[in-house]
Design an enzyme around this catalytic site. Structure first.
Site, mmCIF file in Angstrom:
data_model
loop_
_atom_site.group_PDB
_atom_site.id
_atom_site.type_symbol
_atom_site.label_atom_id
_atom_site.label_comp_id
_atom_site.label_asym_id
_atom_site.label_seq_id
_atom_site.Cartn_x
_atom_site.Cartn_y
_atom_site.Cartn_z
ATOM 1 N N HIS A 67 81.318 -15.941 -99.059
ATOM 2 C CA HIS A 67 81.125 -16.132 -100.500
ATOM 3 C C HIS A 67 82.462 -16.066 -101.252
ATOM 4 C CE1 HIS A 67 77.008 -15.721 -99.121
ATOM 5 N NE2 HIS A 67 77.388 -14.605 -98.511
ATOM 6 N N GLU A 105 78.448 -8.559 -102.367
ATOM 7 C CA GLU A 105 78.811 -8.924 -101.002
ATOM 8 C C GLU A 105 80.198 -9.562 -100.960
ATOM 9 O OE1 GLU A 105 76.183 -11.725 -99.178
ATOM 10 O OE2 GLU A 105 77.291 -11.735 -97.279
ATOM 11 N N HIS A 160 80.070 -10.885 -93.403
ATOM 12 C CA HIS A 160 79.004 -10.855 -94.405
ATOM 13 C C HIS A 160 78.319 -9.494 -94.394
ATOM 14 C CE1 HIS A 160 78.604 -15.257 -95.354
ATOM 15 N NE2 HIS A 160 79.346 -15.314 -94.252
ATOM 16 N N GLU A 235 76.940 -9.807 -89.768
ATOM 17 C CA GLU A 235 76.225 -9.224 -90.909
ATOM 18 C C GLU A 235 76.308 -7.708 -90.702
ATOM 19 O OE1 GLU A 235 75.003 -10.622 -93.537
ATOM 20 O OE2 GLU A 235 74.269 -12.644 -93.083
HETATM 21 ZN ZN ZN Z 1 76.595 -13.577 -96.894
#
Ligand code: ZN
Length: 271
Positions: A67, A105, A160, A235
């Site tokens: 992001h 995030e 992430h 993640e």
């Molecule tokens: Zn993400």
């Protein structure tokens, strides 16, 4: 002691050359046996000195902090369709998730990527980032997927944190599946497993809600599908779980994640 005769030297030279017959010649035209210079002093470069070591170029790692901080203010760019690597399209990017208290995030991945970068560069590894700040827009997922080849990277790691139901916990590592090229077919699995093992060693629990044993094969992630270099997506935890949100929001917690991820990357590069 008298000087050895020329015929004795020829016998000696022939024996020496026979003993070294498997050694690679130093040049394309070996010195003739009958050369007086060669007989008087056999070249140490030919018989005793190992070849000089071939210089090893630095290893290259692409870190892809998920992001970006500007994504929320440029909806047109972020929602524009880009190739997903399997014949379809996906939005260029998304804003990502955040904790209930508003820690985003994109801020987490940006901080984490810098920590991992610093640990790798301290080991002589060249690190290329897919973004250079946390205030820009994008890049799109197709550009992130192409970053490994562009940098001639040995490994690509996308960073992430997830936004799942509050009770869900744990990390998982995703890779492209079914594979679309040789890098995805084998090396990406090894990289993913090395990252999984390092995170486990670092004390982080594997996901209790997605994937299996901390690994998650995915066909829907464009950044993985489009990469031709060994690529994994971590993640780290669930930002919507209170306990994991506290960990992700703390500098100490991020340092722990960075230590584990850098260790996993180094394990992979050492193979
Ligand atoms: Zn993400």
């Amino acid at each position: 002691m008298s000087a050895p005769s020329r015929s004795a030297l020829l016998v000696l030279a022939a024996a020496v050359l026979a003993a070294c017959s498997t050694a690679a010649p130093v040049s394309g035209s070996p010195t003739p046996v009958s050369s007086p210079a060669a007989l008087a002093s056999p070249s140490p470069a030919t018989h005793d000195t190992p070849p000089p070591p071939v210089p090893v170029p630095p290893r290259v790692v692409v870190l892809d902090p998920g992001h970006n901080g500007g994504n929320s203010r440029d909806r047109a760019t972020v929602t524009a369709p880009v190739p997903d690597g399997r014949g379809g399209t996906k939005p260029c990017n998304t804003t990502g998730t955040q904790t209930d208290s508003g820690y985003t995030e994109h801020a987490f991945t940006w901080d984490l990527a810098q920590r991992v970068r610093d640990k790798l560069t301290a080991k002589g590894i060249t690190v290329v980032m897919t973004r250079d700040s946390d205030t820009g827009v994008g890049p799109c997922v197709d550009a992130r997927g192409a970053a490994g080849e562009k940098a001639d990277a040995d490994a690509v790691v996308s960073l992430h944190a997830d936004g799942s139901a509050p009770a869900n916990t744990g990390f998982h590592v995703a890779y492209a599946d079914p594979p679309l090229n040789p890098a995805q077919a084998g090396p990406a699995h090894v990289l993913s497993a090395d990252l999984r093992d390092a995170l486990r060693t670092g004390g982080f629990p594997v996901s209790d809600y997605i994937g299996r044993d901390g690994l998650s094969p995915r066909r829907d992630l464009a950044g993985l599908n489009l990469s031709t270099r060994p690529t994994a997506l971590v993640e780290c935890a669930n930002m919507r779980n209170a306990g994991e949100a506290a960990l992700l929001s703390s500098a100490d917690g991020r340092e722990r994640y960075a230590t584990a991820i850098a260790a996993g990357i180094q394990t992979y590069l050492a193979r």
